[in-house]
Enzyme design. Structure first.
Site, PDB file in Angstrom:
ATOM      1  CE1 TYR A  69     -81.245 -47.549  82.503  1.00  0.00           C
ATOM      2  CE2 TYR A  69     -80.913 -48.282  84.768  1.00  0.00           C
ATOM      3  CZ  TYR A  69     -80.998 -47.262  83.841  1.00  0.00           C
ATOM      4  OH  TYR A  69     -80.857 -45.978  84.241  1.00  0.00           O
TER       5      TYR A  69
ATOM      6  NE  ARG B  15     -80.003 -49.997  74.731  1.00  0.00           N
ATOM      7  CZ  ARG B  15     -79.937 -49.126  75.733  1.00  0.00           C
ATOM      8  NH1 ARG B  15     -79.190 -48.041  75.627  1.00  0.00           N
ATOM      9  NH2 ARG B  15     -80.593 -49.324  76.867  1.00  0.00           N
TER      10      ARG B  15
ATOM     11  CG  ASN C  70     -81.506 -45.040  77.735  1.00  0.00           C
ATOM     12  OD1 ASN C  70     -82.394 -45.332  78.543  1.00  0.00           O
ATOM     13  ND2 ASN C  70     -80.266 -44.757  78.109  1.00  0.00           N
TER      14      ASN C  70
ATOM     15  CE1 TYR D  46     -76.275 -42.560  85.680  1.00  0.00           C
ATOM     16  CE2 TYR D  46     -77.951 -43.341  84.150  1.00  0.00           C
ATOM     17  CZ  TYR D  46     -76.661 -42.927  84.408  1.00  0.00           C
ATOM     18  OH  TYR D  46     -75.752 -42.874  83.384  1.00  0.00           O
ATOM     19  CE  LYS D  47     -84.320 -44.270  82.902  1.00  0.00           C
ATOM     20  NZ  LYS D  47     -83.522 -44.155  81.650  1.00  0.00           N
TER      21      LYS D  47
END
Lengths: 333, 328
Positions: A33, A222, A224, A316-317
């Site tokens: 991150y 950005r 993600n 988490y993903k």
């Protein structure tokens, strides 16, 4: 991040548009991150092509995704909400984005404004409408629902007050494993609380300070990413029972390379000019592993990123159960 | 003055902004003029948040003035300028502007915005402080919210009084004009205890005036979150002092002027520095520092990293020493 020089593969011209325009997010063999923001509307080259020239991106999935959004909204109206103090911000978002689209796509779209009377033409939908800024009844389902029929992006509006940002309005039908209805009314730190590492690494507080200092009219972006099984746009908490179980079976599925998609969000951060609210747009792009593998540099980078990603981030993903299978497949090509 | 007021060198504070033409100059009072500007080719100007200010270049300097419109899709920008004899000269230069003159301005900046959640807005202005408060009142009228205005000015010397009166109605529900200190004290004291729950207060005027109003409001139990005062440019980084960088590997010395970043200076000199946000948050443009104390102005480095003084973010940070040596 953009510190690596990216060279487009000379064979890339032969690839289909969905690959050439895909916002491939990995610049190296590892991913962490970061507050990876950069000014909006700068063309970003990739090994297969380029992306990012326009604020509102329109691609071959335009009409399909808008139809999908309409279905989601019919099933679950909680995907859209506007707290009463956000009306000015919603109109600000609508006029800002329609005029930006008219500039970027002059062959198919036009936007004219005289005082508060606006005329919008969208040739892709054979649509011509006239509406009045500030008059919610001048658009059939109100300005935010209307904006949601014109752009593929999910729309989130954050109010700025008391030195923080509040998620006080939005239309989110393509969430990547979160619930808009649950987050409405939360502030920036509350929203990001579940994300691992970002608090320890001060990323959330730095991002918040950055957003608070944006001046009206400024636009940043950005990316993600995560992964999704099937070309499924709506992976919200609300529909988890429909898509969650696939995560446990995909690793052993012979069709994994066709079914498993890299999901990239191009997120825009726009401080709106008149309301001063922060507009957060999330445009979701899906590309199956079979397409990723057609670009040798992508195949390798993504294979290494998936293999190296620390467990807490993979957890988490939601990719921890199948990331090894995906990595092995990519690196064995 | 009928000569073109366009300056030969664009001040860094207005770079990337707009070039506008003066379309109207009108005298508000003996010492205040209103100046209206529009794009020379016509058309709409960027919208702005109510209470925003406009940075205008005059000669080699810049000044910030409050915009008096609501900011909703404007085709012109209006400011009002009080002539200040002992100032740096900006107000005198503004007072010399004529119709047809061209000026450089930055895009409007917001630092005194109305709170969207306010149930009511209590606007308090003294003298030239009417300008951002008038912008708020116009926005309240347009947005179907409500406002009360208290305006202190010298007898017969109130700028924009007629415009404020015209706004009276369902949006601006009351306008109280005070021309002496005693009556203002009474009006303010009464207003502070009779506003609806959820009212936000906005004050603009001389610093002592603002301090007194805010102190009295806090004394009546108003929470700081509901009190707003105009503070020009508080959110902006200043231009900073000039300094020199010595690039140890190439032996080159470069001057970094005020208002120009180290990153820009290095780029102009042909150095390629990885960068993304250019705002001190992404961490891409970090540079190794060999000697000298950087003036850290970024959001990326931790306090420990800043204290170590061996790295710096070249997009926003500058130098506390006259010279920095970089490992470049």
């Amino acid at each position: 991040m953009s510190s690596t020089i990216i060279e487009t593969d000379p064979d890339a011209a032969l690839l289909p548009e969905r690959i050439r325009r895909f916002p491939f997010p990995f610049a190296s063999d590892t991913y962490r991150y970061s507050a990876n923001v950069e000014p909006a509307t700068k063309t970003a080259p990739t090994e297969a092509g380029a992306w990012g020239a326009h604020l509102v991106d329109i691609d071959e999935h335009y009409l399909d995704e808008l139809a999908e959004r309409a279905k989601v909204l019919t099933r679950d109206p909680s995907r859209v909400n506007v707290l009463p103090h956000m009306r000015t911000a919603v109109w600000d978002a609508l006029t800002t984005l329609l005029s930006s689209m008219a500039e970027d796509y002059p062959d198919t779209m036009s936007f004219h404004r005289e005082g508060n009377i606006c005329r919008w033409r969208n040739g892709l939908q054979n649509l011509e409408v006239e509406f009045t800024v500030g008059d919610d009844s001048s658009l059939p389902e109100g300005p935010l629902r209307f904006l949601g029929t014109q752009i593929q992006d999910d729309i989130i509006l954050l109010d700025i007050r008391e030195d923080t940002l509040w998620l006080d309005a939005g239309l989110v039908t393509f969430a990547a494993d979160w619930s808009f209805a649950f987050d409405v009314g939360m502030n920036f730190l509350e929203i990001h609380h579940p994300v691992p590492r970002v608090k320890e690494e001060r990323i959330t507080s730095r991002a918040e300070q950055f957003l608070l200092r944006l001046q009206p009219g400024e636009q940043f972006r950005r990316t993600n990413w995560t992964m999704t099984i099937g070309r499924r746009m709506d992976t919200s908490t609300e529909t988890y029972p429909e898509w969650g179980p696939d995560r446990t079976t995909i690793a052993d599925d012979p069709a994994m390379p066709e079914k498993l998609h890299l999901r990239v969000e191009v997120q825009h951060l726009i401080r709106l000019p008149h309301s001063g609210a922060l507009l957060f747009l999330v445009r979701t792009h899906l590309l199956p592993l079979t397409d990723i593998a057609r670009v040798p540099a992508w195949r390798e980078k993504m294979g290494h990123v998936l293999a190296e990603l620390p467990d807490d981030m993979a957890e988490y993903k939601g990719i921890i159960r199948y990331r090894k299978a995906a990595s092995d497949w990519l690196l064995a090509r | 003055m009928t000569a073109i007021a366009l300056q030969p060198r664009v001040h860094p504070a207005v770079e990337g902004g707009l070039q506008l033409e003066v379309t109207n100059v009108s005298r508000e009072t003996e010492s205040i003029v209103s100046i209206t500007m529009a794009a020379p080719e016509g058309g709409r100007l960027p919208s702005y948040v109510p209470g925003s200010h406009l940075v205008v270049q005059w000669g080699n300097g810049v000044n910030a003035y409050s915009l008096t419109g609501s900011g909703n899709a404007p085709s012109e920008y209006s400011i009002s300028v009080l002539r200040v004899g002992e100032g740096a000269g900006g107000s005198l230069a503004m007072h010399r502007l004529c119709v047809g003159d061209r000026v450089y301005v930055a895009r409007p900046r917001s630092a005194f915005a109305p709170a969207s959640t306010a149930t009511h807005h209590l606007l308090v202005a003294a003298g030239i402080g009417i300008t951002p408060v008038l912008s708020h009142a116009r926005a309240a009228v347009e947005r179907d919210s409500t406002a009360t205005m208290i305006y202190v000015h010298r007898p017969d010397a109130g700028a924009h009084v007629a415009e404020a009166r015209e706004l009276l109605g369902p949006g601006l529900i009351a306008l109280v004009e005070c021309t002496d200190r005693g009556s203002f004290q009474n009006v303010l004291a009464e207003a502070l205890i009779t506003q609806p729950v959820g009212t936000h207060l906005y004050v603009c005027g001389p610093v002592v005036f603002m301090d007194a109003v805010l102190e009295e409001a806090r004394g009546h139990g108003w929470s700081s979150a509901r009190l707003h005062s105009e503070a020009f440019g508080a959110a902006e980084l200043d231009a900073g002092e000039p300094f020199t960088v010595h690039l140890a590997r190439s032996g080159v010395r470069l001057e970094v002027p005020a208002g120009v970043s180290l990153l820009e200076t290095l780029e102009t000199a042909g150095q390629s520095i990885p960068n993304m946000c250019r705002k001190g948050i992404c961490g891409e443009c970090v540079l190794p520092v060999l000697r000298g104390a950087p003036q850290h102005r970024d959001l990326y480095l931790s306090e420990q990293e800043k204290a170590a003084n061996n790295t710096m973010m070249s997009c926003v940070s500058r130098s506390n020493d006259p010279e920095l040596e970089l490992d470049l």
